[in-house]
Write a protein that holds these residues in place. Sequence first.
Motif, PDB file in Angstrom:
ATOM      1  N   VAL C  44       0.831  -1.216   0.000  1.00  0.00           N
ATOM      2  CA  VAL C  44       0.000   0.000   0.000  1.00  0.00           C
ATOM      3  C   VAL C  44       0.863   1.263   0.000  1.00  0.00           C
ATOM      4  CG1 VAL C  44      -1.876  -1.180   1.169  1.00  0.00           C
ATOM      5  CG2 VAL C  44      -0.276   0.184   2.515  1.00  0.00           C
ATOM      6  N   GLU C  45       2.074   1.171   0.561  1.00  0.00           N
ATOM      7  CA  GLU C  45       2.925   2.357   0.538  1.00  0.00           C
ATOM      8  C   GLU C  45       3.455   2.634  -0.861  1.00  0.00           C
ATOM      9  OE1 GLU C  45       5.764   1.994   3.721  1.00  0.00           O
ATOM     10  OE2 GLU C  45       4.459   3.149   5.044  1.00  0.00           O
ATOM     11  N   LYS C  46       3.385   1.611  -1.732  1.00  0.00           N
ATOM     12  CA  LYS C  46       3.798   1.841  -3.109  1.00  0.00           C
ATOM     13  C   LYS C  46       2.612   2.236  -3.982  1.00  0.00           C
ATOM     14  CE  LYS C  46       6.369  -0.131  -6.922  1.00  0.00           C
ATOM     15  NZ  LYS C  46       5.317  -0.314  -7.921  1.00  0.00           N
ATOM     16  N   LEU C  47       1.495   1.531  -3.812  1.00  0.00           N
ATOM     17  CA  LEU C  47       0.370   1.705  -4.726  1.00  0.00           C
ATOM     18  C   LEU C  47      -0.694   2.676  -4.226  1.00  0.00           C
ATOM     19  CD1 LEU C  47      -0.228  -1.991  -5.839  1.00  0.00           C
ATOM     20  CD2 LEU C  47       1.152  -0.254  -6.962  1.00  0.00           C
ATOM     21  N   ALA C  48      -0.638   3.039  -2.937  1.00  0.00           N
ATOM     22  CA  ALA C  48      -1.680   3.891  -2.356  1.00  0.00           C
ATOM     23  C   ALA C  48      -3.056   3.258  -2.504  1.00  0.00           C
ATOM     24  CB  ALA C  48      -1.652   5.301  -2.966  1.00  0.00           C
ATOM     25  N   ILE C  49      -3.166   2.017  -2.082  1.00  0.00           N
ATOM     26  CA  ILE C  49      -4.483   1.365  -2.082  1.00  0.00           C
ATOM     27  C   ILE C  49      -4.805   0.906  -0.668  1.00  0.00           C
ATOM     28  CG2 ILE C  49      -4.388   0.594  -4.484  1.00  0.00           C
ATOM     29  CD1 ILE C  49      -3.551  -2.166  -3.420  1.00  0.00           C
ATOM     30  N   ASN C  50      -6.072   0.572  -0.456  1.00  0.00           N
ATOM     31  CA  ASN C  50      -6.506   0.146   0.867  1.00  0.00           C
ATOM     32  C   ASN C  50      -5.860  -1.185   1.257  1.00  0.00           C
ATOM     33  OD1 ASN C  50      -8.350  -1.199   2.861  1.00  0.00           O
ATOM     34  ND2 ASN C  50      -9.286   0.816   2.720  1.00  0.00           N
ATOM     35  N   PRO C  51      -5.311  -1.291   2.463  1.00  0.00           N
ATOM     36  CA  PRO C  51      -4.654  -2.535   2.889  1.00  0.00           C
ATOM     37  C   PRO C  51      -5.587  -3.743   2.820  1.00  0.00           C
ATOM     38  CG  PRO C  51      -4.304  -0.798   4.507  1.00  0.00           C
ATOM     39  CD  PRO C  51      -5.231  -0.234   3.473  1.00  0.00           C
ATOM     40  N   ASN C  52      -6.875  -3.519   3.069  1.00  0.00           N
ATOM     41  CA  ASN C  52      -7.809  -4.647   3.021  1.00  0.00           C
ATOM     42  C   ASN C  52      -7.878  -5.256   1.620  1.00  0.00           C
ATOM     43  OD1 ASN C  52      -8.506  -4.529   5.720  1.00  0.00           O
ATOM     44  ND2 ASN C  52     -10.012  -2.915   5.344  1.00  0.00           N
ATOM     45  N   THR C  53      -7.618  -4.433   0.604  1.00  0.00           N
ATOM     46  CA  THR C  53      -7.602  -4.950  -0.767  1.00  0.00           C
ATOM     47  C   THR C  53      -6.472  -5.959  -0.936  1.00  0.00           C
ATOM     48  OG1 THR C  53      -8.357  -2.770  -1.464  1.00  0.00           O
ATOM     49  CG2 THR C  53      -7.554  -4.243  -3.181  1.00  0.00           C
ATOM     50  N   VAL C  54      -5.307  -5.640  -0.373  1.00  0.00           N
ATOM     51  CA  VAL C  54      -4.160  -6.548  -0.464  1.00  0.00           C
ATOM     52  C   VAL C  54      -4.469  -7.831   0.299  1.00  0.00           C
ATOM     53  CG1 VAL C  54      -1.690  -6.775  -0.076  1.00  0.00           C
ATOM     54  CG2 VAL C  54      -2.670  -4.525  -0.535  1.00  0.00           C
ATOM     55  N   LEU C  55      -5.030  -7.653   1.490  1.00  0.00           N
ATOM     56  CA  LEU C  55      -5.341  -8.831   2.312  1.00  0.00           C
ATOM     57  C   LEU C  55      -6.363  -9.716   1.607  1.00  0.00           C
ATOM     58  CD1 LEU C  55      -5.454  -7.146   5.844  1.00  0.00           C
ATOM     59  CD2 LEU C  55      -3.557  -8.351   4.722  1.00  0.00           C
ATOM     60  N   LYS C  56      -7.310  -9.078   0.917  1.00  0.00           N
ATOM     61  CA  LYS C  56      -8.330  -9.824   0.188  1.00  0.00           C
ATOM     62  C   LYS C  56      -7.686 -10.645  -0.931  1.00  0.00           C
ATOM     63  CE  LYS C  56     -12.754  -8.958  -2.098  1.00  0.00           C
ATOM     64  NZ  LYS C  56     -13.660  -7.903  -2.554  1.00  0.00           N
ATOM     65  N   ALA C  57      -6.750 -10.018  -1.635  1.00  0.00           N
ATOM     66  CA  ALA C  57      -6.049 -10.734  -2.710  1.00  0.00           C
ATOM     67  C   ALA C  57      -5.258 -11.911  -2.147  1.00  0.00           C
ATOM     68  CB  ALA C  57      -5.110  -9.772  -3.442  1.00  0.00           C
ATOM     69  N   TYR C  58      -4.567 -11.691  -1.036  1.00  0.00           N
ATOM     70  CA  TYR C  58      -3.760 -12.755  -0.433  1.00  0.00           C
ATOM     71  C   TYR C  58      -4.657 -13.890   0.074  1.00  0.00           C
ATOM     72  CZ  TYR C  58       0.524  -9.941  -0.667  1.00  0.00           C
ATOM     73  OH  TYR C  58       1.610  -9.218  -1.092  1.00  0.00           O
ATOM     74  N   ARG C  59      -5.839 -13.516   0.616  1.00  0.00           N
ATOM     75  CA  ARG C  59      -6.785 -14.548   1.072  1.00  0.00           C
ATOM     76  C   ARG C  59      -7.243 -15.409  -0.093  1.00  0.00           C
ATOM     77  NH1 ARG C  59      -9.116 -10.917   4.696  1.00  0.00           N
ATOM     78  NH2 ARG C  59     -10.693 -10.328   3.157  1.00  0.00           N
ATOM     79  N   GLU C  60      -7.486 -14.742  -1.214  1.00  0.00           N
ATOM     80  CA  GLU C  60      -7.934 -15.451  -2.410  1.00  0.00           C
ATOM     81  C   GLU C  60      -6.851 -16.439  -2.871  1.00  0.00           C
ATOM     82  OE1 GLU C  60     -10.796 -15.393  -3.933  1.00  0.00           O
ATOM     83  OE2 GLU C  60     -10.202 -16.602  -5.685  1.00  0.00           O
ATOM     84  N   LEU C  61      -5.598 -15.978  -2.871  1.00  0.00           N
ATOM     85  CA  LEU C  61      -4.479 -16.845  -3.279  1.00  0.00           C
ATOM     86  C   LEU C  61      -4.317 -18.003  -2.294  1.00  0.00           C
ATOM     87  CD1 LEU C  61      -1.986 -14.018  -4.272  1.00  0.00           C
ATOM     88  CD2 LEU C  61      -2.928 -15.723  -5.846  1.00  0.00           C
TER      89      LEU C  61
END
Lengths: 286, 320, 130
Positions: C44-61
Amino acid sequence: MSAPILEVPVLETTGLGVRRRRAWALRDCSLSVPAGRVAALVGPNGAGKTTLMLAAVGLLAPDRGHVSVRGTAAFVAQDKPLYESFTVGELLEFGRRTNTRWDGEGARARLDVLGVPLGRRAGRLSGGQQAQVAITLALARTPDLLVLDEPLANLDPLARHDVMRTLMGEVAGRGLTVLLSSHVIADLEDTCDWLVVLNGGRLQVSGDIDDLLAGHLLLSGPAEAAEGLEAVSATGTGRHATLLVRGDRALGPRWSTRRPNLDELVMGYLRSPQAAALPGPAGVAR
Amino acid sequence: MIWVTWRQHRAQLLTTAGFLVLLGLLLLGSATEARSYVSGYFPDGCPAGFAHCGSVEVAVGLGERYDAVYTLFGWMPLVLPALIGAFWGAPLLGREYERGTHRLAWTQSVPVRRWLAVKLGVLGGAVVAGGLLLSLMVSLWRPVFREGIDSGFGNIGVFNMTGVAPAAWWLYAFAAGGFAGTLFRRTLPAMALVVAGVAATMFTLFALSDHYAPPDRAVLSGTVVLDDPDARLVGATWVDPSGRAVDDPAACERGLDTGRSSAKAEAWQDCLFAEGYAYAVTYHPPERFWRFQWTEAGILVAASALLCALTARRVLRRRG
Amino acid sequence: MIEFQLDRGSGVATYLQLVHQVKHALRLGTLRPGDQLPTAREVVEKLAINPNTVLKAYRELEREGLVTGRPGLGTFVERGFGGAGLAEHTRLRRGLAAWVREARDAGLDEEDLRALFAAVLSDASREGVA
């Protein structure tokens, strides 16, 4: 969906009403923002966004109802006010001396990374740097809730991106909860996961953005078939109509349906101020 | 908070201190020069107990020197409080509101109540100290010229430059400026209001000050001049032989003087005294100096306290 | 470590873009089992997106069994895509390159190539080969 069954609210208002200059700027507003969320506060000018924020940080006393914050709230007001004659270093000193909790080292490190010189007067910094200093001052208080009034206004795209990176990093790093207002919804799409819509001093929408988007459909089809359909709002020209509806229903081959995006959802509600999408009396519990 | 107060207001503090230092140097230079002028005439010290040692020539020389400085500080009783109100008081809150920095200042851990108390306390204290310093300097300088002549009670301008009056006026102007800032939430209109307000208060109190105590009454015969240049005159009237006050005695014919001559007026007065008339003067004797000083200071301090309370009320009610 | 990029105009949900990029990297072999994914904060510090979005992607993987989250340590790649190791990958790629050359010599342009490839892919999936 992704939302847990019950989340602890960091900001909670119940029946909040605030009068400003004799008129109600905010009426009967009950909402909550759960911990670790980034809540977008949107609405047209004069909707009561700033009033809600001032009440949340204790700068305005409620005339009705209650507002409560779990922990400490930090505030970055519109236009990011700073003492312009102070150097950045002196602003940090100001923060250290007017706060009980103060992470001066973290603040210095952040400004160093951002390349903001500590010796420069605040009035001579660029708009983006002023925003970063104002946000750094707020974050150095290690708040539980950070309230930002139009943090991206008057910033160039690069500065907007930098400000958002700072905020999102802080949310990921220590579970900070953020409430930020904007009237450019495109700025909020990737960063916010909670939506609060105010319109004319009343609360229209409050909830998880993914849930809200999944709970609505955008229909497009013949205008005469729209008669009798319960819609949040409808737009159209002549024989063609576009409707924002709640829920998930099949309407037959005459309609093309798809999920709305955040902008379409917000616009749909703002167009019909009497419509509302609010959680039940249980607050954020679903 | 004290550091914050200093950092935010050091421009005013330093400017005011600098002004007082300059004024001090001016008064010191003036007094030193006057002393050496007098000792040039009387190398062995003064025999008469007056600043001018009874010499008319020295009296004239001292008078010229005194007037030269007095033209500078004659307007200070009015201008200095107005400046304090405009540059210390008005920006205190006016500028915070104007720039929106009140939303920065009042969302830190320090409660607004304490923020305001420290600001009013520290800056109010500094203002009082400055006023007292001014008074001290004037009180040391003035006797060099006026010792044995007057103590500064009779002249209301001088009266307001000595004792506790300057400190009280400065404090009042500061408090009024602070309150004006909460009314307009902008600096410039607050400055204008406080200047007008201080001027209005000053003329009101100047008029009111005659009533700080019931005046003494002296009935003069043979002269219309009270034998005390330091007394503050309140009023005067002719009294006819039966003891009734008359505004315009008709017992004697009054001729009109031309030019600078007052011969006909004096002749008219002599005629009236000869007819048995007397001249009644109401006045305050100079012993009332401190009574009047404390009365005026009391009024101003009470007004300052009221203004500070109103300021606090407005600030705490409408923080946003 | 993988560097995420965002295509904000694509219309594809942000978390799906992250999922696709991880899968793509796994296919190309730039991510291998045991590799660590960047933390949510780094992303998120690189892309400026919501952390929950990253967590959601990782959960999916994680749901697909491609990565595992180890509390306090981070998220690690569990396995690559079935069978296709790097050597295999290189061999297949070489074969495909040869086929493309052959097709070009036969006069097919890029559009034709894509259409042909898509048609074969679709036939194969209908037959249950893929």
